[in-house]
Enzyme design. Structure first.
Site, PDB file in Angstrom:
ATOM      1  N   PRO A  18       0.851  -1.196   0.000  1.00 46.40           N
ATOM      2  CA  PRO A  18       0.000   0.000   0.000  1.00 46.40           C
ATOM      3  C   PRO A  18       0.883   1.241   0.000  1.00 46.40           C
ATOM      4  O   PRO A  18       1.785   1.353   0.831  1.00 46.40           O
ATOM      5  CB  PRO A  18      -0.792  -0.129   1.313  1.00 46.40           C
ATOM      6  CG  PRO A  18       0.038  -1.013   2.183  1.00 46.40           C
ATOM      7  CD  PRO A  18       0.786  -1.933   1.274  1.00 46.40           C
ATOM      8  N   MET A  19       0.646   2.164  -0.926  1.00 48.34           N
ATOM      9  CA  MET A  19       1.483   3.361  -1.038  1.00 48.34           C
ATOM     10  C   MET A  19       0.593   4.588  -1.214  1.00 48.34           C
ATOM     11  O   MET A  19      -0.165   4.673  -2.187  1.00 48.34           O
ATOM     12  CB  MET A  19       2.468   3.220  -2.204  1.00 48.34           C
ATOM     13  CG  MET A  19       3.522   2.148  -1.975  1.00 48.34           C
ATOM     14  SD  MET A  19       4.668   1.932  -3.371  1.00 48.34           S
ATOM     15  CE  MET A  19       3.680   0.890  -4.456  1.00 48.34           C
ATOM     16  N   MET A  20       0.698   5.518  -0.274  1.00 45.95           N
ATOM     17  CA  MET A  20      -0.125   6.717  -0.307  1.00 45.95           C
ATOM     18  C   MET A  20       0.104   7.504  -1.595  1.00 45.95           C
ATOM     19  O   MET A  20       1.247   7.679  -2.031  1.00 45.95           O
ATOM     20  CB  MET A  20       0.182   7.610   0.902  1.00 45.95           C
ATOM     21  CG  MET A  20      -0.244   7.001   2.240  1.00 45.95           C
ATOM     22  SD  MET A  20      -2.032   6.711   2.335  1.00 45.95           S
ATOM     23  CE  MET A  20      -2.644   8.397   2.296  1.00 45.95           C
ATOM     24  N   GLN A  71      -6.262  -1.391   3.241  1.00 44.68           N
ATOM     25  CA  GLN A  71      -5.455  -1.064   4.416  1.00 44.68           C
ATOM     26  C   GLN A  71      -6.111   0.070   5.190  1.00 44.68           C
ATOM     27  O   GLN A  71      -6.422   1.130   4.635  1.00 44.68           O
ATOM     28  CB  GLN A  71      -4.032  -0.656   4.061  1.00 44.68           C
ATOM     29  CG  GLN A  71      -3.191  -0.521   5.344  1.00 44.68           C
ATOM     30  CD  GLN A  71      -1.776  -0.040   5.142  1.00 44.68           C
ATOM     31  OE1 GLN A  71      -1.569   1.085   4.721  1.00 44.68           O
ATOM     32  NE2 GLN A  71      -0.806  -0.885   5.443  1.00 44.68           N
ATOM     33  N   CYS A 101       3.331   3.287   9.409  1.00 48.08           N
ATOM     34  CA  CYS A 101       3.532   4.620   8.827  1.00 48.08           C
ATOM     35  C   CYS A 101       4.062   5.580   9.883  1.00 48.08           C
ATOM     36  O   CYS A 101       3.484   5.694  10.970  1.00 48.08           O
ATOM     37  CB  CYS A 101       2.214   5.136   8.258  1.00 48.08           C
ATOM     38  SG  CYS A 101       2.378   6.763   7.479  1.00 48.08           S
ATOM     39  N   HIS A 173       7.839  -4.737   7.384  1.00 51.63           N
ATOM     40  CA  HIS A 173       8.765  -3.806   6.743  1.00 51.63           C
ATOM     41  C   HIS A 173      10.037  -3.854   7.577  1.00 51.63           C
ATOM     42  O   HIS A 173      10.064  -3.358   8.701  1.00 51.63           O
ATOM     43  CB  HIS A 173       8.169  -2.403   6.713  1.00 51.63           C
ATOM     44  CG  HIS A 173       8.993  -1.425   5.950  1.00 51.63           C
ATOM     45  ND1 HIS A 173       8.480  -0.268   5.436  1.00 51.63           N
ATOM     46  CD2 HIS A 173      10.316  -1.416   5.598  1.00 51.63           C
ATOM     47  CE1 HIS A 173       9.432   0.417   4.814  1.00 51.63           C
ATOM     48  NE2 HIS A 173      10.546  -0.271   4.909  1.00 51.63           N
ATOM     49  N   ASN A 213       9.029  -7.054   3.506  1.00 52.92           N
ATOM     50  CA  ASN A 213       8.869  -5.836   2.723  1.00 52.92           C
ATOM     51  C   ASN A 213      10.012  -4.885   3.059  1.00 52.92           C
ATOM     52  O   ASN A 213      10.562  -4.927   4.148  1.00 52.92           O
ATOM     53  CB  ASN A 213       7.506  -5.204   3.065  1.00 52.92           C
ATOM     54  CG  ASN A 213       7.330  -3.796   2.522  1.00 52.92           C
ATOM     55  OD1 ASN A 213       7.058  -2.859   3.276  1.00 52.92           O
ATOM     56  ND2 ASN A 213       7.476  -3.623   1.230  1.00 52.92           N
ATOM     57  N   GLY A 214      10.363  -4.042   2.076  1.00 53.34           N
ATOM     58  CA  GLY A 214      11.369  -3.022   2.322  1.00 53.34           C
ATOM     59  C   GLY A 214      12.595  -3.175   1.447  1.00 53.34           C
ATOM     60  O   GLY A 214      13.344  -4.147   1.597  1.00 53.34           O
TER      61      GLY A 214
END
EC number: 1.3.1.91
Length: 339
Positions: A18-20, A71, A101, A173, A213-214
């Site tokens: 998920p990416m804003m 999310q 976040c 992450h 993730n990351g």
């Protein structure tokens, strides 16, 4: 506590984070075309927004995006339970709670990464969400810790507390989040990656599903993670170099690798349908600017779309114009500045 609904293991191998401002419904539709087997995620949406906001916009998706997860952000169990129920009713295949976040706005609302210091509260949130949506998997995305939290035992205690509330799947992450002194962008790059913690978590808690993730940036690196965890989640790499997502899907699921041009032209029916509904071309083409990343004509491809998609009446012909500069046969004169 009764456990959350399970997610089949084969559906966890590949996912897009998920990416804003990025993973909106148009982006997800494009990514689904590139990667038929990937698990897709919405941008983070606060529980209050789901309950009181414009659901048609915030929860927009089409049936071709499945499996797709919603999310949520938030820290109030009752509100998260209500938002999770709404998400499930809208057909999302998973509801994921953001515990990673680090932005100032998120901290001010007492959610995101700062929740890693409140495992009991997160457990209450997860338990409420599971009770509200017993048939929809409830999952958590987190960091390794916040600021100077570098104790394995603290991280494991966080995971164990949430797992005891019924959560089966964790997206890790694999770096800390700094709540002060770093921007959200720096928080994705500066804290060192420690994939070994995600690996150790899977080793010590084999019953849990662990996604790493990351910083995953290429096919070989992503593939290596599959030897230690249940799956790899790509973030910025999937957005800035979306063809990598296609290559991974083809390699991991015995699929056929298609050319960039074939894939993009297969997106034409969706784009034209959206144009007919009044969607501006720029809202879709901004997600494809990286398709020719590192390829001959890639710079000109981006330039044509960036400069033309916002103009009134821009349509699919602009995309064909951009594609044309990538299809100049080898040996013909070519402006190297366009590469």
């Amino acid at each position: 506590m009764p456990p959350s609904a399970a997610i089949p293991a084969e559906r966890l191998r590949l996912s897009v984070a998920p990416m804003m401002d990025w993973t909106d419904t148009h982006c997800r539709n494009f990514h689904r075309l590139l990667a038929p087997h990937a698990r897709l995620y919405t941008e983070m949406v606060h529980a209050n927004a789901v309950i009181h906001g414009d659901r048609m916009r915030l929860l927009a998706k089409d049936d071709g995006q499945h499996p797709v997860a919603l999310q949520l952000g938030g820290s109030e169990p009752a509100l998260l339970a209500q938002a999770a129920r709404i998400g499930a009713e809208h057909g999302f295949d998973e509801i994921n709670l953001n515990c990673g976040c680090p932005s100032d706005r998120v901290q001010a609302g007492r959610f995101g990464a700062c929740l890693m210091r409140e495992p009991s509260l997160v457990a209450d949130c997860v338990a409420g969400m599971i009770a509200a949506t017993p048939d929809t998997p409830i999952t958590v995305k987190c960091r390794l810790g916040v600021d100077d939290d570098h104790e394995w035992e603290r991280f494991l205690a966080f995971i164990d507390t949430i797992a005891a509330a019924g959560c089966r799947m964790f997206v890790v992450h694999a770096r800390n989040a700094w709540l002060q002194g770093l921007s959200p962008k720096e928080n994705r790059e500066v804290p060192p990656l420690r994939y070994d913690w995600a690996y150790r978590l899977k080793h010590e808690r084999p019953a849990l599903q662990v996604i790493v993730n990351g910083g995953i940036a290429d096919l070989d690196e992503a593939t290596a993670h599959l030897g230690h965890t249940d799956g790899a989640m790509l973030g910025r790499a999937a957005y800035h170099d979306p063809y990598l997502l296609h290559r991974l899907d083809a390699a991991w699921f015995a699929g056929e690798t298609r050319t960039r041009g074939e894939l993009l032209r297969a997106w034409r029916p969706y784009v034209q349908a959206q144009l007919e509904r009044g969607t501006y071309l720029k809202h879709m083409t901004r997600h494809i600017l990286g398709l020719y990343h590192g390829e001959r004509g890639g710079r000109a491809f981006r330039q044509i779309l960036s400069e033309g998609a916002h103009r009134p009446g821009a349509d699919w012909s602009l995309v064909e114009q951009a594609l044309a500069v990538t299809e100049i046969p080898q040996g013909l004169p070519f402006d190297e500045r366009a590469a």
